[in-house]
Design an enzyme around this catalytic site. Structure first.
Site, short mmCIF file in Angstrom:
data_model
loop_
_atom_site.label_atom_id
_atom_site.label_comp_id
_atom_site.label_asym_id
_atom_site.label_seq_id
_atom_site.Cartn_x
_atom_site.Cartn_y
_atom_site.Cartn_z
N GLY A 34 45.95 74.31 52.16
CA GLY A 34 47.05 73.70 53.06
C GLY A 34 46.29 73.05 54.27
O GLY A 34 45.31 73.62 54.58
N THR A 241 40.89 57.83 60.27
CA THR A 241 40.45 57.69 59.08
C THR A 241 40.40 56.49 58.50
O THR A 241 41.63 56.00 58.59
CB THR A 241 40.57 58.77 58.24
OG1 THR A 241 42.02 59.01 57.70
CG2 THR A 241 40.41 60.14 58.57
N ASP A 281 41.70 66.45 56.20
CA ASP A 281 41.49 67.77 56.99
C ASP A 281 40.24 68.13 57.14
O ASP A 281 39.88 68.84 58.22
CB ASP A 281 41.97 68.92 55.91
CG ASP A 281 43.47 68.72 55.65
OD1 ASP A 281 44.28 68.40 56.52
OD2 ASP A 281 43.77 69.11 54.43
#
Length: 340
Positions: A34, A241, A281
């Site tokens: 997650g 990104t 992440d």
């Protein structure tokens, strides 16, 4: 080492082996992941005292999720136990021109039904220096939206640095709702993280001369996006990104950090992808680590891009790389030669 607290949902990931499609597989591998949990694992692997906060059921599946974090040194002591289920997502890895696919089964998960009274943020933030969340978490339910607002207000009152990855998920809420909620939460955010599409989807701020489908990205367009986000919310920094998709297996990968009115671009990596889930992440985890440790902007973005490049070579959500491995790549060794 400074303490980082992340808050969100950890889910059970069910996936066929290799590149099998769900409809042709007779077994599914089970792991956990997650967005904010992935960031906590990255930071813990770099030696940061990182805590993950969520709500999980008290049964064995919930405990397995906790154990998956403890394995990598993440502090799970602030996780609330209760509710009925762990959210699930099914992940089918794409290949060549067939894209990867994610199917969610997360309705009524423990965290989505959590109450504001479940979390005492003053206690949770005791000794902490940084708080991180993503746009996925407030999208889970109205109650979690309120919990996120409580968290960012408490974090700012206590002097923590706050970062947020916009992470728009169209399967969870509309662009209009995302813009309303994230617009309020971002008033308390110091560092905003986004990908090529998030600023457009959430705030209607679009990069010019860019076509993500064809893989065409324009640097000047993203400088403008970062400047507009900074002007709107007063962010200390905006990190974006930059993914050029050649196919499901091959991407060009880089990133930009806009801070102090100047853009800093990381080097571009040509990646052959093993698993791209968690790529953003891992970028966030790398950025938080570098900024916590006083890296100059150019060094910070190089570290974040290198960290996330390496994640694309690893199965599962978690970025299981060491600090030395990231530094080695950021310093220029991308040969992939055997280390003996």
């Amino acid at each position: 080492m400074s303490k980082v607290v992340t808050f969100g949902e950890i889910m059970l990931r069910l996936a066929p082996e290799n590149y099998l499609r769900i409809v042709q597989s007779d077994k599914l591998g089970a792991t956990f992941g997650g967005a904010e949990a992935n960031v906590a694992v990255s930071l813990s692997n770099y030696g940061v005292d990182a805590a993950f906060v969520t709500k999980l059921p008290a049964h064995e599946v919930g405990q397995a999720a906790v154990n998956s974090l403890r394995k990598f040194g993440v502090d799970t002591s602030k996780i609330v136990r209760g509710g009925e289920r762990v959210g699930i997502y099914y992940c089918e890895k794409g290949a060549s021109q067939r894209p990867s696919k994610v199917i969610y089964d997360r309705a009524h998960s423990s965290i989505s039904t959590a109450a504001q009274s479940d979390f005492d943020w003053n206690k949770i933030f005791d000794g902490a220096k940084w708080f991180h969340f993503t746009g996925i978490t407030p999208a889970l339910s109205e109650s979690v939206t309120d919990i996120c607002l409580d968290a960012v207000k408490a974090a700012k009152k206590l002097g923590l640095t706050v970062s947020c990855d916009l992470n728009y998920r169209k399967k969870l809420w509309s662009k209009q709702k995302a813009g309303e909620v994230m617009g309020e939460l971002c008033k308390y955010v110091d560092y905003c993280i986004a990908n090529e599409e998030d600023a457009k989807d959430v705030f209607g701020i679009e990069a010019k001369n860019t076509d993500i489908t064809s893989g065409k990205l324009d640097r000047d367009g993203y400088i403008e996006v970062a400047k507009k986000l900074t002007d709107k919310f007063g962010f200390k920094g905006v990190a974006i990104t930059l993914r050029e998709s050649v196919s499901a297996n091959d991407n060009n990968w880089s990133g930009m950090l806009y801070t102090g009115g100047k853009p800093y671009f990381g080097k571009k990596y040509a990646m052959h992808i093993v698993d791209r889930v968690g790529g953003g992440d891992s970028f966030g985890g790398g950025l938080i680590y570098s900024l916590l440790n006083g890296y100059e902007p150019q060094a910070a973005i190089e570290f974040a891009v290198a960290a996330s490049c390496l994640k694309h070579s690893i199965e599962g959500d978690y970025n299981l790389v060491s600090l030395a491995e990231v530094k080695n790549l950021a310093d220029g060794d991308g040969s992939g030669r055997v280390q003996r």
